[in-house]
Each structure stands twice: as structure tokens, then as C-alpha cells.
Scaffold this motif. Structure first.
Motif, PDB file in Angstrom:
ATOM      1  N   ALA A 186     -19.429  21.402  11.901  1.00  0.00           N
ATOM      2  CA  ALA A 186     -18.382  22.223  12.521  1.00  0.00           C
ATOM      3  C   ALA A 186     -18.068  21.733  13.931  1.00  0.00           C
ATOM      4  O   ALA A 186     -16.893  21.607  14.315  1.00  0.00           O
ATOM      5  N   PHE A 187     -19.112  21.457  14.702  1.00  0.00           N
ATOM      6  CA  PHE A 187     -18.899  21.014  16.081  1.00  0.00           C
ATOM      7  C   PHE A 187     -18.288  19.610  16.133  1.00  0.00           C
ATOM      8  O   PHE A 187     -17.388  19.346  16.940  1.00  0.00           O
ATOM      9  N   GLU A 188     -18.761  18.716  15.265  1.00  0.00           N
ATOM     10  CA  GLU A 188     -18.245  17.346  15.262  1.00  0.00           C
ATOM     11  C   GLU A 188     -16.805  17.304  14.768  1.00  0.00           C
ATOM     12  O   GLU A 188     -15.991  16.515  15.272  1.00  0.00           O
ATOM     13  N   LEU A 189     -16.469  18.170  13.801  1.00  0.00           N
ATOM     14  CA  LEU A 189     -15.084  18.229  13.318  1.00  0.00           C
ATOM     15  C   LEU A 189     -14.154  18.648  14.443  1.00  0.00           C
ATOM     16  O   LEU A 189     -13.035  18.113  14.564  1.00  0.00           O
ATOM     17  N   GLN A 190     -14.584  19.592  15.279  1.00  0.00           N
ATOM     18  CA  GLN A 190     -13.749  19.994  16.410  1.00  0.00           C
ATOM     19  C   GLN A 190     -13.564  18.849  17.390  1.00  0.00           C
ATOM     20  O   GLN A 190     -12.444  18.599  17.873  1.00  0.00           O
ATOM     21  N   ARG A 191     -14.654  18.144  17.674  1.00  0.00           N
ATOM     22  CA  ARG A 191     -14.540  17.008  18.595  1.00  0.00           C
ATOM     23  C   ARG A 191     -13.578  15.957  18.056  1.00  0.00           C
ATOM     24  O   ARG A 191     -12.744  15.411  18.793  1.00  0.00           O
ATOM     25  N   TRP A 198      -5.554  16.449  15.414  1.00  0.00           N
ATOM     26  CA  TRP A 198      -5.331  17.118  14.127  1.00  0.00           C
ATOM     27  C   TRP A 198      -4.891  18.569  14.298  1.00  0.00           C
ATOM     28  O   TRP A 198      -4.327  19.151  13.378  1.00  0.00           O
ATOM     29  N   GLY A 199      -5.192  19.166  15.434  1.00  0.00           N
ATOM     30  CA  GLY A 199      -4.757  20.541  15.682  1.00  0.00           C
ATOM     31  C   GLY A 199      -5.596  21.596  14.996  1.00  0.00           C
ATOM     32  O   GLY A 199      -5.153  22.738  14.838  1.00  0.00           O
ATOM     33  N   LEU A 200      -6.817  21.248  14.579  1.00  0.00           N
ATOM     34  CA  LEU A 200      -7.681  22.205  13.886  1.00  0.00           C
ATOM     35  C   LEU A 200      -8.491  23.029  14.873  1.00  0.00           C
ATOM     36  O   LEU A 200      -8.857  22.557  15.950  1.00  0.00           O
ATOM     37  N   MET A 201      -8.810  24.268  14.474  1.00  0.00           N
ATOM     38  CA  MET A 201      -9.903  25.002  15.086  1.00  0.00           C
ATOM     39  C   MET A 201     -11.056  24.959  14.099  1.00  0.00           C
ATOM     40  O   MET A 201     -10.939  25.456  12.987  1.00  0.00           O
ATOM     41  N   SER A 202     -12.150  24.337  14.482  1.00  0.00           N
ATOM     42  CA  SER A 202     -13.329  24.262  13.637  1.00  0.00           C
ATOM     43  C   SER A 202     -14.449  25.062  14.283  1.00  0.00           C
ATOM     44  O   SER A 202     -14.788  24.834  15.448  1.00  0.00           O
ATOM     45  N   ASN A 203     -14.981  26.024  13.550  1.00  0.00           N
ATOM     46  CA  ASN A 203     -16.086  26.816  14.070  1.00  0.00           C
ATOM     47  C   ASN A 203     -17.039  27.175  12.939  1.00  0.00           C
ATOM     48  O   ASN A 203     -16.911  26.662  11.817  1.00  0.00           O
ATOM     49  N   ALA A 204     -18.002  28.022  13.217  1.00  0.00           N
ATOM     50  CA  ALA A 204     -19.034  28.334  12.228  1.00  0.00           C
ATOM     51  C   ALA A 204     -19.485  29.774  12.379  1.00  0.00           C
ATOM     52  O   ALA A 204     -19.246  30.420  13.404  1.00  0.00           O
ATOM     53  N   ALA A 205     -20.165  30.256  11.349  1.00  0.00           N
ATOM     54  CA  ALA A 205     -20.676  31.627  11.357  1.00  0.00           C
ATOM     55  C   ALA A 205     -21.933  31.687  10.506  1.00  0.00           C
ATOM     56  O   ALA A 205     -22.189  30.803   9.686  1.00  0.00           O
ATOM     57  N   HIS A 206     -22.707  32.730  10.712  1.00  0.00           N
ATOM     58  CA  HIS A 206     -23.815  33.012   9.797  1.00  0.00           C
ATOM     59  C   HIS A 206     -23.859  34.514   9.541  1.00  0.00           C
ATOM     60  O   HIS A 206     -23.430  35.315  10.386  1.00  0.00           O
ATOM     61  N   ALA A 255      -9.814  35.922  19.366  1.00  0.00           N
ATOM     62  CA  ALA A 255     -10.864  35.651  20.339  1.00  0.00           C
ATOM     63  C   ALA A 255     -11.807  34.532  19.903  1.00  0.00           C
ATOM     64  O   ALA A 255     -12.606  34.039  20.711  1.00  0.00           O
ATOM     65  N   ALA A 256     -11.740  34.129  18.631  1.00  0.00           N
ATOM     66  CA  ALA A 256     -12.586  33.036  18.154  1.00  0.00           C
ATOM     67  C   ALA A 256     -12.119  31.717  18.755  1.00  0.00           C
ATOM     68  O   ALA A 256     -10.928  31.520  19.021  1.00  0.00           O
ATOM     69  N   THR A 257     -13.048  30.796  18.949  1.00  0.00           N
ATOM     70  CA  THR A 257     -12.722  29.533  19.596  1.00  0.00           C
ATOM     71  C   THR A 257     -13.213  28.352  18.776  1.00  0.00           C
ATOM     72  O   THR A 257     -14.105  28.480  17.941  1.00  0.00           O
ATOM     73  N   GLY A 258     -12.641  27.201  19.027  1.00  0.00           N
ATOM     74  CA  GLY A 258     -13.144  25.982  18.440  1.00  0.00           C
ATOM     75  C   GLY A 258     -14.564  25.719  18.925  1.00  0.00           C
ATOM     76  O   GLY A 258     -14.890  25.986  20.086  1.00  0.00           O
ATOM     77  N   SER A 259     -15.410  25.223  18.028  1.00  0.00           N
ATOM     78  CA  SER A 259     -16.830  25.016  18.300  1.00  0.00           C
ATOM     79  C   SER A 259     -17.576  26.316  18.590  1.00  0.00           C
ATOM     80  O   SER A 259     -18.694  26.286  19.115  1.00  0.00           O
ATOM     81  N   GLY A 260     -16.979  27.460  18.242  1.00  0.00           N
ATOM     82  CA  GLY A 260     -17.692  28.725  18.348  1.00  0.00           C
ATOM     83  C   GLY A 260     -18.660  28.891  17.187  1.00  0.00           C
ATOM     84  O   GLY A 260     -18.513  28.258  16.140  1.00  0.00           O
TER      85      GLY A 260
END
Length: 308
Positions: A186-191, A198-206, A255-260
Motif C-alpha cells: 500500500a505504501f509503495e503503491l502510493q510512492r 497515476w493519481g491514486l490514493m493508496s492506503n490500508a486498513a485492518h 479525511a483518509a489519506t494516501g499511505s494512511g
């Protein structure tokens, strides 16, 4: 984001989503997005189970725009076929939720491509899927990719010398590796999205300790949950529906962010409302993440810059 809940999900009308996994967290995530008016593709390997989940959601949300598509994340052929179908059928995609997974089979099993089952299904399958869907995502409206990680990432390590656990298989460390890999992805995809435009927001959750078919997407047999004991598990866990809230926050909240990275806010992030979750140092290792990305491209035969 105090006490963020289902009523806080913004309208998803006009937005499209693919959710992997037809039961548990995947089902609850798709149900919530359908209630918010989104167009949902629920993807999984079991057609009977998928059809039943879609029927249940349509019964709960009359007029829901949802359908099932076959996808076996333990088969790169199936992943490629799914990606081909989606690119033939669609012009764009707004949301990809990489949710499906398997947890701690007691003996080592492998995917159809020979990968250790958890690493291959939970991580490599989703890595390849995201690559195949990238041409649609880059045309999406505020596109997001959400990866499901776990509390188990805290004890995880990427075993570059034995990614497939061929030397000595241990169920929980193998699961933890797969979930750490999802967070690093998730973090590397955002980078890489930022670098390539690419204009993506990539983040993760558990989900914390969610009562799903996987039992506990948590720290494992040697972690905190095993010490809590069976009598305290009802206190320390929450439903699959509540477990889906961090995913839904990552997928929909302004409120969610990229690499969140988001998880529940109660003790040890076991249950509760979504909030930023603890990220262990190994998940922040950018050199290891870049190495894992390169290895994953080689193993899957999929490159993010070459997928048509």
C-alpha cells in the motif's frame, strides 16, 4: 473521526468498486457501499457463495447495483482473466478493495502457481490484480486502492531468503509476512503513483479482532488474543460489520489519506471506531518495499508500467 460509523459514509452514487472476498469483511464492505449507492463488483472463487451474497445484499438494499464475478486469487491465470474481462467491460474504476485472504492453514499448501498459499493468495494475487486493473483505476474519479492488512503485521518479517516457506513452514509467521507485505505494498503503491502521476490514493486498513470466517484477523496464536482467553473474547472482539469500518473509512472518507493506515480505536486496536493505526518500523522500510515490489513483479510476471 471520533465514532465514525456507517452513517458517515459519503454517497457513492456514480462510483464503482471491486471488492475481493464474498463473505465476512468483503460481504459487509460491499453491503455498506451498496447502501451508499455505489456500483459494486463482488469478486471471489466460489460462484455459489458469491451468488448467495449478492442475493442477500439485493434483498437488504432493493435496487442495489451489485453483481458477482469469478476471481481466484490463488491462480495468476484467473487473476489475469478477471483483469482482461474488466478492461473489456469497463472504461474506468474508482475503488479497488483488496480484502480476500486465507489464514494459517496448519500445513504448508501452495497456489496453482506454486506459491505458499498465504503469501500467494493474500499478497501476490492482489499485487497482480492491482496491476491488471491499473489502466482502469488511472481513469477513475478520485481512485483509491485499499489493502487489508492485520494486527499480525506487527510481528511480520519479509523472508527474502525463503518467501515461500520451503525450508520450514510456520503458519503464523507466514500469515504475518503476507499481511506485512500488504501494508508495504500500500505504501509503495502510493510512492510510485506519486512519482508516475497515476493519481491514486493508496492506503490500508485492518479490522481488529473481527468475528469472521477467518476467526481473528489479529496477532496470532502466540499474541495477545490467546492470552485473553475464550471467556474474554466477546469483550475483546466485534462483528464483521464493525470490522469493516476501517476499510470503509479508508475507501470513502474525505479525511483518509494516501499511505494512511486505519484500524479500530479500542485497546490494542482490537475493536472500536476507525482511527489511524500503529505502523511497525519494518512496514516503513522503503528499501525493503522496493525490493519486495521488484520480486513480486518477477514472481507474478506482471509489471505496472507494461500492463495494457
Amino acid at each position: 473521526m471520533a465514532d465514525w460509523t456507517f452513517s458517515d459514509i459519503p454517497s457513492q452514487r456514480g462510483r464503482s468498486a471491486i471488492v475481493t472476498g464474498t463473505g465476512g469483511l468483503g460481504y459487509e464492505t460491499a453491503l455498506a457501499l451498496a447502501r451508499a449507492g455505489g456500483e459494486i463488483i463482488l469478486a471471489g472463487r466460489n460462484g455459489k457463495k458469491g451468488a448467495a451474497s449478492v442475493a442477500q445484499i439485493k434483498a437488504a438494499v432493493p435496487g442495489a447495483d451489485i453483481r458477482f464475478e469469478e476471481l481466484d486469487l490463488a491462480s495468476l491465470v484467473s487473476v489475469r482473466s478477471f483483469g482482461d474481462r474488466m478492461r473489456q467491460q469497463r472504461q474506468s474504476l474508482d475503488l479497488l478493495i483488496n480484502n480476500a485472504g486465507v489464514m494459517t492453514p496448519p500445513t504448508r499448501q501452495v497456489t496453482s502457481d506454486g506459491f505458499e498459499l498465504q503469501f500467494g493468495t493474500n499478497y501476490l494475487g492482489h499485487f497482480a490484480l492491482t496491476a491488471h486493473l491499473l489502466p482502469l483505476l488511472v481513469k477513475g474519479d478520485g481512485p483509491r486502492v485499499v489493502n487489508l492488512s492485520s494486527l499480525a503485521h506487527r510481528s511480520g518479517k519479509i523472508h527474502f531468503d525463503d518467501l515461500q516457506w520451503q525450508k520450514t513452514y510456520k503458519p503464523w509467521p507466514a500469515y504475518s509476512q503476507s499481511k506485512l507485505a500488504m501494508l508495504m505494498f500500500a505504501f509503495e503503491l502510493q510512492r510510485r503513483s506519486d512519482a508516475a502521476g497515476w493519481g491514486l490514493m493508496s492506503n490500508a486498513a485492518h479490522p481488529g479482532y473481527a468475528r469472521t470466517e477467518l476467526i481473528a484477523n489479529g496477532p496470532g496464536a502466540n499474541g495477545l488474543l490467546s492470552r485473553i482467553g475464550m471467556l474474554l473474547q466477546p469483550l475483546a472482539s466485534h462483528s464483521a460489520a464493525d470490522g469493516s469500518l476501517p476499510t470503509l473509512f479508508a475507501a470513502t472518507s474525505p479525511a483518509a489519506t494516501g499511505s494512511g493506515y486505519y484500524g479500530p480505536n479500542w485497546f490494542y486496536e482490537l475493536k472500536g471506531s476507525p482511527e489511524p493505526a500503529k505502523v511497525m518500523p519494518q512496514a516503513k522500510d522503503t528499501a525493503a518495499a522496493a525490493r519486495l515490489w521488484e520480486v513480486s513483479e518477477r514472481l507474478t510476471g506482471v509489471g505496472f508500467d507494461t500492463v495494457e
